[in-house]
Design a protein around this motif. Structure first.
Motif, short mmCIF file in Angstrom:
data_model
loop_
_atom_site.label_atom_id
_atom_site.label_comp_id
_atom_site.label_asym_id
_atom_site.label_seq_id
_atom_site.Cartn_x
_atom_site.Cartn_y
_atom_site.Cartn_z
N UNK A 178 -0.60 -15.31 11.46
CA UNK A 178 -0.93 -15.35 10.03
C UNK A 178 -1.54 -14.02 9.58
N UNK A 179 -2.45 -13.47 10.39
CA UNK A 179 -3.10 -12.21 10.02
C UNK A 179 -2.11 -11.05 9.98
N UNK A 180 -1.19 -11.00 10.94
CA UNK A 180 -0.20 -9.92 10.97
C UNK A 180 0.75 -10.02 9.77
N UNK A 181 1.19 -11.24 9.46
CA UNK A 181 2.07 -11.42 8.29
C UNK A 181 1.35 -11.02 7.01
N UNK A 182 0.08 -11.42 6.90
CA UNK A 182 -0.69 -11.06 5.72
C UNK A 182 -0.83 -9.54 5.59
N UNK A 183 -1.12 -8.88 6.72
CA UNK A 183 -1.26 -7.43 6.69
C UNK A 183 0.07 -6.75 6.32
N UNK A 184 1.18 -7.30 6.78
CA UNK A 184 2.48 -6.71 6.46
C UNK A 184 2.72 -6.69 4.96
N UNK A 185 2.38 -7.78 4.28
CA UNK A 185 2.58 -7.84 2.84
C UNK A 185 1.50 -7.08 2.09
N UNK A 186 0.28 -7.09 2.63
CA UNK A 186 -0.84 -6.44 1.95
C UNK A 186 -0.80 -4.92 2.05
N UNK A 187 -0.09 -4.40 3.05
CA UNK A 187 -0.05 -2.96 3.28
C UNK A 187 1.22 -2.31 2.76
N UNK A 188 1.94 -2.99 1.88
CA UNK A 188 3.12 -2.38 1.28
C UNK A 188 2.72 -1.14 0.49
N UNK A 189 3.48 -0.08 0.66
CA UNK A 189 3.13 1.17 0.00
C UNK A 189 3.19 1.05 -1.52
N UNK A 190 4.08 0.19 -2.00
CA UNK A 190 4.20 0.02 -3.45
C UNK A 190 2.96 -0.63 -4.06
N UNK A 191 2.18 -1.33 -3.24
CA UNK A 191 0.95 -1.97 -3.72
C UNK A 191 -0.26 -1.06 -3.60
N UNK A 192 -0.15 0.00 -2.84
CA UNK A 192 -1.30 0.88 -2.61
C UNK A 192 -1.10 2.24 -3.28
N UNK A 193 -0.10 2.97 -2.85
CA UNK A 193 0.13 4.31 -3.42
C UNK A 193 1.63 4.56 -3.56
N UNK A 194 2.25 4.02 -4.62
CA UNK A 194 3.69 4.21 -4.80
C UNK A 194 4.07 5.69 -4.92
N UNK A 195 5.22 6.01 -4.40
CA UNK A 195 5.68 7.41 -4.36
C UNK A 195 5.81 7.98 -5.77
N UNK A 196 6.30 7.17 -6.70
CA UNK A 196 6.51 7.64 -8.07
C UNK A 196 5.19 8.08 -8.70
N UNK A 197 4.15 7.30 -8.48
CA UNK A 197 2.84 7.63 -9.05
C UNK A 197 2.24 8.86 -8.38
N UNK A 198 2.34 8.93 -7.08
CA UNK A 198 1.82 10.10 -6.36
C UNK A 198 2.49 11.37 -6.85
N UNK A 199 3.80 11.31 -7.01
CA UNK A 199 4.54 12.48 -7.50
C UNK A 199 4.11 12.82 -8.94
N UNK A 200 3.87 11.79 -9.76
CA UNK A 200 3.45 12.02 -11.14
C UNK A 200 2.08 12.68 -11.21
N UNK A 201 1.16 12.28 -10.33
CA UNK A 201 -0.16 12.90 -10.30
C UNK A 201 -0.05 14.37 -9.90
N UNK A 202 0.77 14.64 -8.90
CA UNK A 202 0.97 16.04 -8.46
C UNK A 202 1.56 16.88 -9.59
N UNK A 203 2.51 16.32 -10.31
CA UNK A 203 3.11 17.04 -11.43
C UNK A 203 2.11 17.23 -12.57
N UNK A 204 1.25 16.23 -12.77
CA UNK A 204 0.23 16.34 -13.83
C UNK A 204 -0.75 17.47 -13.53
N UNK A 205 -1.16 17.60 -12.28
CA UNK A 205 -2.10 18.67 -11.92
C UNK A 205 -1.46 20.05 -11.99
#
Length: 210
Positions: free
Chosen positions: A32-59
């Protein structure tokens, strides 16, 4: 073949004695803990690539503030919430703003650590139940020495001693691997996000002073 495997598992479980029940509970909690971590650690829920790239472009001045705020709000992510806080906080002093973002980031990452304490607990208690089963089996072995027809009891005690030890280690080993993997992954994400937000805060403060 599958039926034979199931029968072997049942026999292994029954031979382990009463301590196999808490070990079975540990294995369920581990899954149960491993399955929960798999869903909780999705990159789209923490630091999506699109947003990271947008911040870099903003700076670098390639993306406007309104566009960055829209991308951050649409992302519904940890990084998105922190970016919005960094952009819209009333503080103008760079040191104060960085401190505020660090506090909010710590709050977010405490939430992201959910499930890791459970893995840590399984790492500690699964081998303990295995050792208890081993001790119980050894007691059973020594208690029948010298008795007539004691071979069956000795065999049963050996099976309990070995099976609980094997089960405890078999549960603790993947729990250790999962705990180390997710902890290191969270540390890497935290470090990269800290660098990104620091650059964002510095850009905002320097830009507002012009």
């Amino acid at each position: 073949m599958m039926m034979n495997l199931i029968k072997d598992c049942i026999t292994f479980f029954q031979a382990g004695g009463v301590f196999m029940y808490p070990l079975a509970a540990c294995s369920v909690l581990l899954i149960a803990a491993v399955i929960y971590r798999m869903f909780n650690m999705k990159k789209s829920l923490i630091c999506p690539v699109v947003l990271t790239r947008a911040v870099e472009q903003y700076t670098r001045g390639a993306v406007g503030r309104t566009e960055l705020e829209r991308i951050a709000a649409d992302s519904d992510s940890v990084e998105g919430r922190l970016v919005l806080d960094a952009l819209n906080a009333p503080l103008e002093d760079e040191a104060s703003l960085k401190e505020m973002i660090q506090v909010k980031a710590r709050e977010e990452f405490v939430t992201l650590q959910a499930g890791l304490p459970l893995l840590d607990m399984i790492v500690m208690i699964a081998p303990m139940f295995g050792i208890l089963g081993t001790a119980s089996g050894l007691v059973q072995i020594f208690s029948v020495f010298g008795m007539d027809e004691s071979h069956g009891m000795i065999a049963q005690g050996i099976a309990q001693a070995l099976n609980t030890t094997i089960a405890g280690l078999a549960i603790a080993t993947p729990a250790v691997i999962a705990h180390v993997y997710y902890s290191r992954k969270l540390e890497r994400i935290s470090a990269s996000m800290e660098v990104l937000l620091t650059e964002l805060v510095s850009f905002r403060c320097h830009h507002s002073q012009r």
